[in-house]
Design a protein around this motif. Structure first.
Motif, PDB file in Angstrom:
ATOM      1  N   VAL A 176      33.455  48.084  39.527  1.00  0.00           N
ATOM      2  CA  VAL A 176      34.518  47.260  38.946  1.00  0.00           C
ATOM      3  C   VAL A 176      34.134  45.791  39.193  1.00  0.00           C
ATOM      4  CG1 VAL A 176      36.951  46.599  39.109  1.00  0.00           C
ATOM      5  CG2 VAL A 176      36.304  49.000  39.243  1.00  0.00           C
ATOM      6  N   PRO A 177      34.179  44.959  38.172  1.00  0.00           N
ATOM      7  CA  PRO A 177      33.780  43.560  38.339  1.00  0.00           C
ATOM      8  C   PRO A 177      34.579  42.843  39.428  1.00  0.00           C
ATOM      9  CG  PRO A 177      33.998  44.098  36.020  1.00  0.00           C
ATOM     10  CD  PRO A 177      34.550  45.270  36.793  1.00  0.00           C
ATOM     11  N   ARG A 178      33.895  42.002  40.190  1.00  0.00           N
ATOM     12  CA  ARG A 178      34.508  41.284  41.302  1.00  0.00           C
ATOM     13  C   ARG A 178      35.768  40.508  40.893  1.00  0.00           C
ATOM     14  NH1 ARG A 178      34.469  41.623  46.896  1.00  0.00           N
ATOM     15  NH2 ARG A 178      35.675  39.832  47.540  1.00  0.00           N
ATOM     16  N   PRO A 179      35.804  39.825  39.744  1.00  0.00           N
ATOM     17  CA  PRO A 179      37.037  39.112  39.377  1.00  0.00           C
ATOM     18  C   PRO A 179      38.252  40.040  39.257  1.00  0.00           C
ATOM     19  CG  PRO A 179      35.208  38.310  38.051  1.00  0.00           C
ATOM     20  CD  PRO A 179      34.709  39.517  38.815  1.00  0.00           C
ATOM     21  N   ILE A 180      38.032  41.257  38.813  1.00  0.00           N
ATOM     22  CA  ILE A 180      39.141  42.212  38.706  1.00  0.00           C
ATOM     23  C   ILE A 180      39.592  42.638  40.100  1.00  0.00           C
ATOM     24  CG2 ILE A 180      39.791  44.537  37.933  1.00  0.00           C
ATOM     25  CD1 ILE A 180      38.018  43.992  35.451  1.00  0.00           C
ATOM     26  N   ILE A 181      38.642  42.910  40.984  1.00  0.00           N
ATOM     27  CA  ILE A 181      38.970  43.263  42.378  1.00  0.00           C
ATOM     28  C   ILE A 181      39.762  42.133  43.025  1.00  0.00           C
ATOM     29  CG2 ILE A 181      37.999  43.718  44.678  1.00  0.00           C
ATOM     30  CD1 ILE A 181      37.673  46.068  42.734  1.00  0.00           C
ATOM     31  N   GLU A 182      39.304  40.902  42.827  1.00  0.00           N
ATOM     32  CA  GLU A 182      39.986  39.749  43.430  1.00  0.00           C
ATOM     33  C   GLU A 182      41.405  39.594  42.890  1.00  0.00           C
ATOM     34  OE1 GLU A 182      37.236  36.569  42.693  1.00  0.00           O
ATOM     35  OE2 GLU A 182      35.908  37.238  44.304  1.00  0.00           O
ATOM     36  N   ARG A 183      41.576  39.799  41.592  1.00  0.00           N
ATOM     37  CA  ARG A 183      42.925  39.669  41.030  1.00  0.00           C
ATOM     38  C   ARG A 183      43.843  40.779  41.544  1.00  0.00           C
ATOM     39  NH1 ARG A 183      45.386  39.114  34.973  1.00  0.00           N
ATOM     40  NH2 ARG A 183      47.508  38.928  35.729  1.00  0.00           N
ATOM     41  N   LEU A 184      43.345  42.009  41.555  1.00  0.00           N
ATOM     42  CA  LEU A 184      44.161  43.107  42.091  1.00  0.00           C
ATOM     43  C   LEU A 184      44.570  42.821  43.531  1.00  0.00           C
ATOM     44  CD1 LEU A 184      42.251  46.216  40.694  1.00  0.00           C
ATOM     45  CD2 LEU A 184      44.609  45.556  40.148  1.00  0.00           C
ATOM     46  N   ASN A 185      43.616  42.361  44.338  1.00  0.00           N
ATOM     47  CA  ASN A 185      43.898  42.066  45.738  1.00  0.00           C
ATOM     48  C   ASN A 185      44.926  40.936  45.860  1.00  0.00           C
ATOM     49  OD1 ASN A 185      43.182  42.515  48.637  1.00  0.00           O
ATOM     50  ND2 ASN A 185      42.731  40.335  48.451  1.00  0.00           N
ATOM     51  N   ARG A 186      44.776  39.904  45.067  1.00  0.00           N
ATOM     52  CA  ARG A 186      45.711  38.772  45.106  1.00  0.00           C
ATOM     53  C   ARG A 186      47.115  39.202  44.687  1.00  0.00           C
ATOM     54  NH1 ARG A 186      43.061  35.801  41.984  1.00  0.00           N
ATOM     55  NH2 ARG A 186      44.186  36.260  40.067  1.00  0.00           N
ATOM     56  N   GLU A 187      47.210  39.925  43.581  1.00  0.00           N
ATOM     57  CA  GLU A 187      48.525  40.351  43.081  1.00  0.00           C
ATOM     58  C   GLU A 187      49.212  41.307  44.054  1.00  0.00           C
ATOM     59  OE1 GLU A 187      50.053  39.261  40.339  1.00  0.00           O
ATOM     60  OE2 GLU A 187      48.397  38.125  39.467  1.00  0.00           O
ATOM     61  N   LEU A 188      48.466  42.275  44.560  1.00  0.00           N
ATOM     62  CA  LEU A 188      49.042  43.223  45.508  1.00  0.00           C
ATOM     63  C   LEU A 188      49.432  42.517  46.808  1.00  0.00           C
ATOM     64  CD1 LEU A 188      49.809  46.129  46.114  1.00  0.00           C
ATOM     65  CD2 LEU A 188      47.482  46.494  46.936  1.00  0.00           C
ATOM     66  N   GLY A 189      48.568  41.612  47.282  1.00  0.00           N
ATOM     67  CA  GLY A 189      48.883  40.860  48.498  1.00  0.00           C
ATOM     68  C   GLY A 189      50.143  40.035  48.348  1.00  0.00           C
ATOM     69  N   ASP A 190      50.288  39.368  47.200  1.00  0.00           N
ATOM     70  CA  ASP A 190      51.495  38.577  46.956  1.00  0.00           C
ATOM     71  C   ASP A 190      52.738  39.464  46.989  1.00  0.00           C
ATOM     72  OD1 ASP A 190      49.914  36.325  46.670  1.00  0.00           O
ATOM     73  OD2 ASP A 190      50.095  36.235  44.486  1.00  0.00           O
ATOM     74  N   MET A 191      52.625  40.632  46.373  1.00  0.00           N
ATOM     75  CA  MET A 191      53.755  41.553  46.359  1.00  0.00           C
ATOM     76  C   MET A 191      54.097  42.025  47.782  1.00  0.00           C
ATOM     77  SD  MET A 191      54.100  45.260  44.504  1.00  0.00           S
ATOM     78  CE  MET A 191      52.994  46.031  45.669  1.00  0.00           C
ATOM     79  N   LEU A 192      53.077  42.382  48.552  1.00  0.00           N
ATOM     80  CA  LEU A 192      53.315  42.893  49.901  1.00  0.00           C
ATOM     81  C   LEU A 192      53.818  41.822  50.863  1.00  0.00           C
ATOM     82  CD1 LEU A 192      50.247  45.269  50.307  1.00  0.00           C
ATOM     83  CD2 LEU A 192      52.621  45.890  49.803  1.00  0.00           C
TER      84      LEU A 192
END
Length: 81
Positions: free
Chosen positions: A18-34
C-alpha cells in the motif's frame, strides 16, 4: 502472578505494497479519531485507554512480541496454520 503482564492491544493493518501516502493518511485520520474527547470518553467507560501510535511503532510492537508468542505456542504444542 509476579513478573507477568499481559495487555490486549488492537491495530489496523494493510496489505503489503500500500503506498506510503495512503498509510500516512489512514494513520493520521485514525489517530485524530482516537484522540478525540468523545471517543476517549466512550472507551474509558470500558476501562480502555486509547494510545494511537505510528506505523513504525506498530511494526516494532509486533516484532518485539513474536519471540514471546512463538515460545508460548511451542510450549503449548500449537502449530501455525
Amino acid at each position: 502472578m509476579p513478573g507477568f503482564e499481559r495487555l490486549a492491544w488492537f491495530g489496523l493493518a494493510a496489505p503489503a505494497g500500500v503506498p506510503r501516502p495512503i498509510i500516512e493518511r489512514l494513520n493520521r485520520e485514525l489517530g485524530d479519531m482516537l484522540r478525540s474527547p468523545s471517543m476517549r470518553e466512550k472507551f474509558a467507560a470500558f476501562n480502555i485507554e486509547l494510545t494511537p501510535s505510528t506505523p513504525e511503532e506498530m511494526t516494532e510492537r509486533i516484532r518485539s512480541e513474536i519471540p514471546m508468542w512463538s515460545k508460548i505456542m511451542r510450549a503449548a504444542g500449537i502449530e501455525q496454520e
